[in-house]
Design an enzyme around this catalytic site. Structure first.
Site, PDB file in Angstrom:
ATOM      1  N   ASP A   8     -22.508 -27.919 -12.983  1.00 14.07           N
ATOM      2  CA  ASP A   8     -22.357 -28.758 -13.160  1.00 14.07           C
ATOM      3  C   ASP A   8     -22.990 -30.029 -12.444  1.00 14.07           C
ATOM      4  OD1 ASP A   8     -20.180 -31.205 -13.901  1.00 14.07           O
ATOM      5  OD2 ASP A   8     -19.374 -30.933 -11.575  1.00 14.07           O
ATOM      6  N   LEU A   9     -23.002 -30.493 -12.294  1.00 16.79           N
ATOM      7  CA  LEU A   9     -24.499 -31.332 -11.701  1.00 16.79           C
ATOM      8  C   LEU A   9     -22.927 -32.499 -10.770  1.00 16.79           C
ATOM      9  CD1 LEU A   9     -26.376 -32.994 -11.318  1.00 16.79           C
ATOM     10  CD2 LEU A   9     -26.442 -34.033 -12.223  1.00 16.79           C
ATOM     11  N   ASP A  10     -22.851 -33.370 -11.621  1.00 20.91           N
ATOM     12  CA  ASP A  10     -21.279 -34.844 -10.609  1.00 20.91           C
ATOM     13  C   ASP A  10     -20.513 -33.936  -9.377  1.00 20.91           C
ATOM     14  OD1 ASP A  10     -23.473 -36.575 -11.171  1.00 20.91           O
ATOM     15  OD2 ASP A  10     -21.764 -36.815 -13.105  1.00 20.91           O
ATOM     16  N   THR A  16     -22.591 -37.456  -6.490  1.00 19.12           N
ATOM     17  CA  THR A  16     -21.492 -38.949  -7.473  1.00 19.12           C
ATOM     18  C   THR A  16     -20.549 -39.116  -8.101  1.00 19.12           C
ATOM     19  OG1 THR A  16     -23.112 -36.998  -8.757  1.00 19.12           O
ATOM     20  CG2 THR A  16     -24.685 -39.012  -8.290  1.00 19.12           C
ATOM     21  N   LYS A  44     -12.366 -36.072 -13.133  1.00 17.52           N
ATOM     22  CA  LYS A  44     -13.714 -35.271 -13.050  1.00 17.52           C
ATOM     23  C   LYS A  44     -13.955 -34.753 -13.596  1.00 17.52           C
ATOM     24  CE  LYS A  44     -13.274 -35.368  -7.783  1.00 17.52           C
ATOM     25  NZ  LYS A  44     -13.060 -34.618  -6.532  1.00 17.52           N
ATOM     26  N   GLY A  45     -15.429 -34.744 -14.581  1.00 14.38           N
ATOM     27  CA  GLY A  45     -15.398 -34.355 -15.460  1.00 14.38           C
ATOM     28  C   GLY A  45     -15.586 -34.864 -17.034  1.00 14.38           C
ATOM     29  N   ARG A  48     -17.336 -40.753 -20.397  1.00 15.57           N
ATOM     30  CA  ARG A  48     -17.586 -41.921 -19.877  1.00 15.57           C
ATOM     31  C   ARG A  48     -16.087 -42.962 -20.721  1.00 15.57           C
ATOM     32  NH1 ARG A  48     -22.411 -45.014 -20.633  1.00 15.57           N
ATOM     33  NH2 ARG A  48     -23.248 -43.350 -19.827  1.00 15.57           N
ATOM     34  N   SER A 113     -23.950 -30.807 -17.722  1.00 15.81           N
ATOM     35  CA  SER A 113     -23.659 -31.843 -16.655  1.00 15.81           C
ATOM     36  C   SER A 113     -23.595 -32.705 -18.160  1.00 15.81           C
ATOM     37  CB  SER A 113     -24.336 -32.607 -15.768  1.00 15.81           C
ATOM     38  OG  SER A 113     -23.459 -34.172 -15.738  1.00 15.81           O
ATOM     39  N   ALA A 114     -21.503 -33.705 -18.289  1.00 17.69           N
ATOM     40  CA  ALA A 114     -20.743 -34.079 -19.161  1.00 17.69           C
ATOM     41  C   ALA A 114     -21.702 -35.989 -18.816  1.00 17.69           C
ATOM     42  CB  ALA A 114     -19.598 -34.873 -18.523  1.00 17.69           C
ATOM     43  N   SER A 115     -22.534 -35.588 -17.694  1.00 10.64           N
ATOM     44  CA  SER A 115     -23.043 -37.386 -17.650  1.00 10.64           C
ATOM     45  C   SER A 115     -24.946 -37.530 -18.913  1.00 10.64           C
ATOM     46  CB  SER A 115     -24.132 -37.656 -16.388  1.00 10.64           C
ATOM     47  OG  SER A 115     -23.642 -39.031 -16.045  1.00 10.64           O
ATOM     48  N   ASN A 117     -26.202 -40.180 -17.581  1.00  6.22           N
ATOM     49  CA  ASN A 117     -27.181 -40.012 -16.507  1.00  6.22           C
ATOM     50  C   ASN A 117     -27.746 -38.168 -15.156  1.00  6.22           C
ATOM     51  OD1 ASN A 117     -27.505 -43.240 -16.326  1.00  6.22           O
ATOM     52  ND2 ASN A 117     -24.836 -42.810 -16.036  1.00  6.22           N
ATOM     53  N   LYS A 144     -15.919 -31.651 -21.888  1.00  8.85           N
ATOM     54  CA  LYS A 144     -14.777 -30.511 -21.102  1.00  8.85           C
ATOM     55  C   LYS A 144     -13.526 -31.590 -21.345  1.00  8.85           C
ATOM     56  CE  LYS A 144     -18.585 -30.606 -17.998  1.00  8.85           C
ATOM     57  NZ  LYS A 144     -19.124 -30.250 -16.590  1.00  8.85           N
ATOM     58  N   GLU A 168     -18.272 -25.715 -11.329  1.00 10.32           N
ATOM     59  CA  GLU A 168     -17.422 -26.459 -11.299  1.00 10.32           C
ATOM     60  C   GLU A 168     -17.006 -27.423  -9.886  1.00 10.32           C
ATOM     61  OE1 GLU A 168     -16.592 -29.292 -13.036  1.00 10.32           O
ATOM     62  OE2 GLU A 168     -17.841 -28.706 -15.347  1.00 10.32           O
ATOM     63  N   ASP A 169     -16.417 -29.065 -10.234  1.00 12.03           N
ATOM     64  CA  ASP A 169     -16.263 -29.476  -8.899  1.00 12.03           C
ATOM     65  C   ASP A 169     -14.662 -30.132 -10.097  1.00 12.03           C
ATOM     66  OD1 ASP A 169     -17.012 -31.359 -10.172  1.00 12.03           O
ATOM     67  OD2 ASP A 169     -16.867 -32.765  -8.847  1.00 12.03           O
TER      68      ASP A 169
HETATM   69  P1  B16 Z   1     -21.849 -40.652 -17.226  1.00 15.16           P
HETATM   70  P2  B16 Z   1     -20.161 -33.755 -14.527  1.00 15.16           P
HETATM   71  C1  B16 Z   1     -19.422 -36.289 -15.626  1.00 15.16           C
HETATM   72  O1  B16 Z   1     -20.907 -35.513 -14.889  1.00 15.16           O
HETATM   73  C2  B16 Z   1     -18.618 -36.551 -14.233  1.00 15.16           C
HETATM   74  O2  B16 Z   1     -17.780 -36.254 -13.212  1.00 15.16           O
HETATM   75  C3  B16 Z   1     -18.005 -38.184 -14.809  1.00 15.16           C
HETATM   76  O3  B16 Z   1     -17.103 -38.497 -13.671  1.00 15.16           O
HETATM   77  C4  B16 Z   1     -18.227 -38.673 -15.752  1.00 15.16           C
HETATM   78  O4  B16 Z   1     -17.263 -39.311 -16.626  1.00 15.16           O
HETATM   79  C5  B16 Z   1     -19.198 -38.629 -16.561  1.00 15.16           C
HETATM   80  O5  B16 Z   1     -19.515 -37.518 -16.167  1.00 15.16           O
HETATM   81  C6  B16 Z   1     -20.254 -38.913 -17.791  1.00 15.16           C
HETATM   82  O6  B16 Z   1     -20.782 -39.976 -17.292  1.00 15.16           O
HETATM   83  O7  B16 Z   1     -20.704 -41.902 -17.522  1.00 15.16           O
HETATM   84  O8  B16 Z   1     -22.952 -40.904 -16.081  1.00 15.16           O
HETATM   85  O9  B16 Z   1     -22.527 -40.478 -18.961  1.00 15.16           O
HETATM   86  O10 B16 Z   1     -19.263 -33.990 -13.414  1.00 15.16           O
HETATM   87  O11 B16 Z   1     -19.861 -32.743 -15.772  1.00 15.16           O
HETATM   88  O12 B16 Z   1     -21.222 -33.909 -14.139  1.00 15.16           O
HETATM   89 MG    MG Z   2     -18.400 -32.647 -11.848  1.00  8.72          MG
END
Ligand code: B16
Ligand code: MG
Length: 217
Positions: A8-10, A16, A44-45, A48, A113-115, A117, A144, A168-169
């Site tokens: 996982d990233l964040d 982040t 977390k995870g 958006r 990562s779900a992000s 970004n 997730k 994962e965190d």
């Molecule tokens: P974004 P991960 C997740 O990243 C974050 O934990 C979560 O807080 C965030 O809402 C999600 O990504 C979406 O991110 O708005 O940048 O697309 O923990 O899966 O690396």
């Molecule tokens: Mg995370």
């Protein structure tokens, strides 16, 4: 035996998770919705839109779709401001050593990562070239805690889930690792992440031999 590590990233490779919290907190404050670090554990995870609907329902606020999208975009712009100044110095200690140890054992490295970004954050951290495969969060249909994102990465690496370790965190992320049939490692508080097979407070404490032993019969 373990043939892939899927990160996982964040909150696992960099802090982040804190920036996501600060950006959601600012939005919740503006809407007059109570939101604290305890509430944030559930987010977390979570992607958006899922995170935003959690906050809105906590405030018993029902808004038209259009306005919801405006709020999501506002949070994202704030988040992007917060990560603007990130650099390789923001990579958690132990990451480079872990990547090197995995490479020397020919263990594949993936990112789940779900992000949306995530590619930008990887660039800022200077680690984009460390991964054999990075999941595209925009293409994941079920976020997730659904196992889809971890399974997509295992599939792309052509490694069976039972030969993968997910790191994962978040509670949502650990659920997705478990439902994918993978071995699980938590980074953070043992009390919170009690479902993980191994938990380390910080990334640099990960004991690779101990984790690899999870894959031995
Ligand atoms: P974004 P991960 C997740 O990243 C974050 O934990 C979560 O807080 C965030 O809402 C999600 O990504 C979406 O991110 O708005 O940048 O697309 O923990 O899966 O690396
Ligand atoms: Mg995370």
């Amino acid at each position: 035996s373990i043939q892939a590590f899927i990160f996982d990233l964040d909150g696992v490779l960099t802090d982040t998770a804190e920036y996501h919290f600060l950006a959601w907190k600012a939005l919740a404050d503006e809407l007059g919705i109570p939101f604290d670090r305890h509430d944030n554990e559930a987010l977390k995870g979570v992607d958006r839109m899922g995170s935003l609907s959690f906050i809105l329902s906590k405030g018993e606020l029902e808004l038209p779709e259009e306005q919801v999208l405006v709020l999501a975009d506002k949070k994202n712009r704030h988040y992007q401001q917060l990560i603007e100044h990130m650099s390789p110095a923001d990579l958690f200690a132990g990451a480079h050593q872990l990547f090197a140890d995995l490479k020397s054992r020919r263990i594949a490295i993936g990112l789940a990562s779900a992000s949306k970004n995530a590619p930008m954050v990887l660039d800022r951290l200077g680690i984009a070239d460390q991964f054999d495969y990075v999941a595209d969060a925009a293409k994941v249909k079920q976020g997730k805690p659904h196992p889809e994102i971890f399974l997509t990465v295992a599939d792309a690496l052509t490694i069976a889930p039972q030969d993968c370790v997910g790191i994962e965190d978040s509670l949502a992320g650990l659920q997705s690792i478990q439902d994918a049939g993978m071995h699980s490692v938590g980074i953070g508080d043992k009390q919170v992440l009690n479902g993980a097979e191994q938990v380390y407070a910080q990334l640099h404490e990960v004991d690779l031999a101990e984790v690899l032993a999870l894959g031995k019969p």
